[in-house]
Design a protein around this motif. Structure first.
Motif, PDB file in Angstrom:
ATOM      1  N   ALA A  66      40.514  23.076  -2.962  1.00  0.00           N
ATOM      2  CA  ALA A  66      39.944  24.370  -3.357  1.00  0.00           C
ATOM      3  C   ALA A  66      38.792  24.757  -2.435  1.00  0.00           C
ATOM      4  O   ALA A  66      38.616  25.938  -2.113  1.00  0.00           O
ATOM      5  N   ALA A  67      38.007  23.775  -1.996  1.00  0.00           N
ATOM      6  CA  ALA A  67      36.885  24.065  -1.107  1.00  0.00           C
ATOM      7  C   ALA A  67      37.343  24.386   0.312  1.00  0.00           C
ATOM      8  O   ALA A  67      36.618  25.040   1.061  1.00  0.00           O
ATOM      9  N   ALA A  68      38.529  23.947   0.689  1.00  0.00           N
ATOM     10  CA  ALA A  68      39.029  24.194   2.045  1.00  0.00           C
ATOM     11  C   ALA A  68      39.583  25.608   2.213  1.00  0.00           C
ATOM     12  O   ALA A  68      39.812  26.046   3.340  1.00  0.00           O
ATOM     13  N   ARG A  69      39.796  26.301   1.118  1.00  0.00           N
ATOM     14  CA  ARG A  69      40.301  27.674   1.211  1.00  0.00           C
ATOM     15  C   ARG A  69      39.203  28.596   1.739  1.00  0.00           C
ATOM     16  O   ARG A  69      38.026  28.383   1.480  1.00  0.00           O
ATOM     17  N   PRO A  70      39.573  29.631   2.470  1.00  0.00           N
ATOM     18  CA  PRO A  70      38.544  30.542   3.002  1.00  0.00           C
ATOM     19  C   PRO A  70      37.854  31.312   1.879  1.00  0.00           C
ATOM     20  O   PRO A  70      38.468  31.681   0.895  1.00  0.00           O
ATOM     21  N   ARG A  71      36.571  31.531   2.062  1.00  0.00           N
ATOM     22  CA  ARG A  71      35.784  32.303   1.106  1.00  0.00           C
ATOM     23  C   ARG A  71      35.937  33.784   1.410  1.00  0.00           C
ATOM     24  O   ARG A  71      36.401  34.161   2.492  1.00  0.00           O
ATOM     25  N   PRO A  72      35.551  34.673   0.491  1.00  0.00           N
ATOM     26  CA  PRO A  72      35.701  36.123   0.738  1.00  0.00           C
ATOM     27  C   PRO A  72      34.924  36.607   1.961  1.00  0.00           C
ATOM     28  O   PRO A  72      35.306  37.601   2.579  1.00  0.00           O
ATOM     29  N   GLU A  73      33.857  35.894   2.315  1.00  0.00           N
ATOM     30  CA  GLU A  73      33.076  36.305   3.487  1.00  0.00           C
ATOM     31  C   GLU A  73      33.773  35.940   4.793  1.00  0.00           C
ATOM     32  O   GLU A  73      33.346  36.348   5.861  1.00  0.00           O
TER      33      GLU A  73
END
Length: 121
Positions: A66-73
């Motif tokens: 889950a942390a490896a997914r890109p963030r909205p920024e």
């Protein structure tokens, strides 16, 4: 049975909390090494099985996925450097080690093994 479900949930949560701790300090070399040592120590301390070791390892791996997914920024929580890949590799090693250590059950049609003999020979 409800106690086992509660234990699996607690181990999933413990793995996720450990994964969060390692995620927060993995950017330093010593943080990744400390997190790897702590994760492997907990994995080896737990008895082998799907409801123990595998649950703990999956909790950590799911949090890191889950942390490896890109963030909205557009940025990532896990960097694309050696330490970031080391963190993702650590979670893969934990899951594989947990699954490999699950004891095999004998086939139902296999004859019973006499006491004192090893059925794996």
């Amino acid at each position: 049975m409800p106690l086992r479900v509660l234990a699996v949930g607690a181990l999933l949560l413990a793995g996720a909390v450990t994964g969060l701790g390692v995620l927060l300090v993995h950017a330093t070399g010593w943080g990744l090494a400390l997190g790897a040592a702590a994760s492997l120590a907990v994995l080896l301390a737990l008895p082998p099985g799907f409801t123990t070791r595998v649950a703990y390892a999956l909790g950590m791996a799911l949090l890191l996925v889950a942390a490896a997914r890109p963030r909205p920024e557009g940025d990532y929580l896990i960097g694309s450097g050696l330490l970031g890949y080391g963190l993702l590799g650590l979670s893969l090693v934990l899951v594989v080690a947990a699954v490999v250590s699950v004891p095999r059950r004998p086939h139902p049609s296999a004859p019973p093994t006499p006491p004192g003999e090893d059925s794996r020979l």
